[in-house]
Structures are given as structure tokens and as C-alpha cells.
Design an enzyme around this catalytic site. Structure first.
Site, short mmCIF file in Angstrom:
data_model
loop_
_atom_site.label_atom_id
_atom_site.label_comp_id
_atom_site.label_asym_id
_atom_site.label_seq_id
_atom_site.Cartn_x
_atom_site.Cartn_y
_atom_site.Cartn_z
N ASN A 9 0.83 -1.23 0.07
CA ASN A 9 0.16 0.03 -0.11
C ASN A 9 0.85 1.33 -0.15
O ASN A 9 1.53 1.65 0.92
CB ASN A 9 -0.73 0.04 1.17
CG ASN A 9 -1.81 1.24 1.43
OD1 ASN A 9 -1.83 2.23 0.63
ND2 ASN A 9 -2.26 1.40 2.66
N LYS A 11 -0.01 4.15 -0.23
CA LYS A 11 -0.68 5.46 0.17
C LYS A 11 -0.46 6.68 -0.59
O LYS A 11 -0.25 6.49 -1.82
CB LYS A 11 -0.02 5.77 1.79
CG LYS A 11 -0.04 4.50 2.46
CD LYS A 11 -0.05 4.82 3.87
CE LYS A 11 0.25 3.46 4.70
NZ LYS A 11 0.30 3.63 6.14
N HIS A 90 -9.25 1.40 5.07
CA HIS A 90 -7.90 1.57 5.98
C HIS A 90 -8.32 2.41 7.12
O HIS A 90 -9.04 3.41 7.02
CB HIS A 90 -6.93 2.23 4.84
CG HIS A 90 -5.69 2.08 5.39
ND1 HIS A 90 -5.11 3.10 6.35
CD2 HIS A 90 -4.79 1.16 5.36
CE1 HIS A 90 -3.91 2.61 6.60
NE2 HIS A 90 -3.71 1.88 6.04
N GLU A 92 -6.41 4.63 7.99
CA GLU A 92 -6.33 6.41 7.66
C GLU A 92 -7.62 6.77 7.40
O GLU A 92 -7.94 7.97 7.52
CB GLU A 92 -5.13 6.45 6.86
CG GLU A 92 -3.84 5.94 7.68
CD GLU A 92 -2.75 5.67 6.97
OE1 GLU A 92 -2.82 5.84 5.72
OE2 GLU A 92 -1.71 5.29 7.63
N GLU A 160 -5.14 -4.74 10.76
CA GLU A 160 -4.13 -3.78 11.15
C GLU A 160 -4.28 -3.03 12.29
O GLU A 160 -5.28 -2.19 12.25
CB GLU A 160 -4.20 -2.82 9.90
CG GLU A 160 -4.03 -3.47 8.45
CD GLU A 160 -3.16 -2.49 7.68
OE1 GLU A 160 -2.13 -2.53 7.01
OE2 GLU A 160 -4.13 -1.40 7.30
N GLY A 166 3.01 2.09 10.60
CA GLY A 166 4.01 2.96 10.44
C GLY A 166 4.59 3.44 11.77
O GLY A 166 5.52 4.51 11.93
N SER A 206 3.60 -2.42 10.11
CA SER A 206 5.02 -2.30 10.31
C SER A 206 5.90 -3.83 10.22
O SER A 206 6.90 -3.98 10.70
CB SER A 206 5.57 -1.93 11.77
OG SER A 206 4.88 -0.77 12.10
C1 PEP Z 1 -0.65 0.31 6.06
O1 PEP Z 1 -0.82 1.43 6.28
O2 PEP Z 1 -1.28 -0.50 5.74
C2 PEP Z 1 0.63 -0.57 6.83
C3 PEP Z 1 0.50 -1.55 6.97
O3 PEP Z 1 1.65 0.54 6.89
P1 PEP Z 1 3.03 0.14 7.68
O4 PEP Z 1 3.46 -1.14 6.97
O5 PEP Z 1 3.86 1.11 7.24
O6 PEP Z 1 2.93 -0.08 8.95
#
Ligand code: PEP
Length: 247
Positions: A9, A11, A90, A92, A160, A166, A206
Site C-alpha cells: 500500500n 498510500k 483503511h 487512515e 491492521e 507506521g 510495520s
Molecule cells: C498500512 O498502512 O497498511 C501499513 C501496514 O503501513 P506500515 O506497513 O507502514 O505500518
């Protein structure tokens, strides 16, 4: 029976020059035939990214097919651009755009109706986990966000934890196992055991080349949704290779 799926992803990151990363990612994916690999770039790059040899997806879609929704993209538009998958819900977007479970469910229905695999994201906040509510929160998100008639070929769930996205922090292996098992159980109650048994449940938050093997080896972890570590081939390929090694 559930093919491992690794999804990047991007983003709101990446420009046309960044598409050069897809070459190395596609080469690694071709060398790892047991797993599926996809990248969800910004929508402006979807059409240019198709033909890279890996599946391309959107990061969001509108629930409606068309209409007066300035700045939005329908699922059909993403498909026309070349998307085969679409992330919906998601955290976000749940946070920044105030998307509810009902919104996410409607988007998932639209994505599926357009012929895409909908990747429905769920996950608890740190406060919810600290309060001991993580499983209940995610179960409620599954109930509200997953379409009732979803089939395994059209639905992927991504767990998630919001606090892991992040941040460089990941849940314990035991917590990941508990949550993925609970999600499978909840999907069984909603979709029936046969359908739920075929739905891929990804871990996201992460994930990187150093921790991917341990996370992907957990029962009911059928792949990963990867943010930061998907932006370059150098960071993403080790995750693909870890997935292939875990099987
Ligand atoms: C995400 O936003 O879907 C995600 C998993 O981000 P990150 O791997 O950077 O934590």
C-alpha cells in the site's frame, strides 16, 4: 488452498519515477510462484503500473457507480484503469475521512460488484487494546464492514492494529494468532464455515523483511498488507521471499 497474498500500500507516495521499483518487485514475484503479490499505488499511477507483471489495486473507491462526488473514483473507474483489487476501510480513511463500518461495507460491495477483490481493513486502537477490547472491536468491525454474501474469491480481510501502522511496533505473535483466529471465527458465523475457510486474512502494521517470516508463520495469517516497506523493491522483496519460504 489459501494462497499467500502480499500487498503493498503506497498510500499518497510515489510518482512515475517510483514505478521503476515495480520491475524488481515483479521479478521477485515471478520467482516466488506460490504466492500472490500486488501493489496499490496512488490512483494516478494505476494505469501506468499495469503491465508490470504484478496485480495492481486501488486504495479506496466510492460506493456509488457515478454521480456528483467531486474528487472521488468509482470502483468501475479503477477497474477501467487496470485495478484488480481495492483496499477499503483503511484506518487512515476511517480516521481522516470518518468512514464508518457501513461506509466500508458499501465500498466493499461496490468493489466486488465491479469485479475486484475487496481488501477490508479492520483493527483496534491502542486505547482499545489497552482496555482489553481489541477482539470485540475487531469482531464488530467484521460484522459491520464485511458484506453478508462475500465469497472467498472476492474478499480479503486485513487485520491492521492502528497503533502498529507506521510505528515500527508490532503485536506479539500470540496476540496476532489470537486475533486472526477470532477473525476467522467471526467470518464463519457471518459467511459460513466453508466460505470463511477460504478467505485470506492478512496482517498489516510495520511488517518488514526482518519480522515477516515470524508473522507469516502464524496460523490464519495468510499474507501481509505492507505500507512503508513496500515503497522500494529493496525493502519489499525480502517480504515476498519470506512469504515464499514460509509457504
Ligand atoms: C498500512 O498502512 O497498511 C501499513 C501496514 O503501513 P506500515 O506497513 O507502514 O505500518
Amino acid at each position: 488452498m489459501r494462497r499467500t497474498l502480499i500487498v503493498g500500500n503506497w498510500k499518497m507516495n510515489g510518482d512515475r519515477a517510483a514505478l521503476a521499483e515495480l520491475g524488481g518487485i515483479a521479478t521477485a514475484a515471478a520467482a516466488c510462484p506460490a504466492i500472490d503479490v500486488a501493489i496499490c499505488p496512488p490512483a494516478t499511477l494505476i494505469a501506468a503500473a499495469t503491465g508490470s507483471g504484478i496485480a495492481i489495486g486501488g486504495q479506496d473507491c466510492h460506493a456509488a457507480a457515478r454521480g456528483a462526488h467531486t474528487g472521488c473514483l468509482s470502483a468501475g473507474m479503477l477497474v477501467e484503469a487496470g485495478a484488480a483489487l481495492c483496499i477499503v476501510g483503511h484506518s487512515e480513511r476511517r480516521c481522516d475521512q470518518h468512514e464508518t463500518d457501513a461506509d466500508v461495507r458499501a465500498k466493499a460491495i461496490a468493489a466486488m460488484a465491479a469485479g475486484m477483490i475487496a481488501i477490508v481493513c479492520v483493527g483496534e486502537t491502542e486505547a482499545e487494546r489497552d482496555a482489553g477490547d481489541a477482539v470485540a472491536v475487531v469482531a464488530a468491525q467484521i460484522d459491520g464492514s464485511v458484506p453478508d454474501d462475500a465469497t472467498p474469491d472476492a474478499l480479503v480481510v486485513a487485520y491492521e492494529p492502528v497503533w502498529a501502522i507506521g510505528t515500527g511496533r508490532v503485536p506479539s505473535i500470540a496476540d496476532v494468532a489470537e486475533m486472526h483466529g477470532a477473525i476467522r471465527t467471526r467470518l464463519s458465523a457471518k459467511l459460513g464455515a466453508a466460505a470463511a475457510g477460504g478467505v485470506r486474512i492478512l496482517y498489516g502494521g510495520s511488517m518488514n523483511g526482518a519480522n515477516a517470516a515470524a508473522l507469516l508463520a502464524v496460523a490464519d495469517v495468510d499474507g501481509g498488507l505492507v505500507g512503508g516497506a513496500s515503497l522500494t523493491a529493496a525493502a519489499f522483496v525480502p517480504i515476498i521471499e519470506a512469504a515464499q519460504a514460509v509457504g
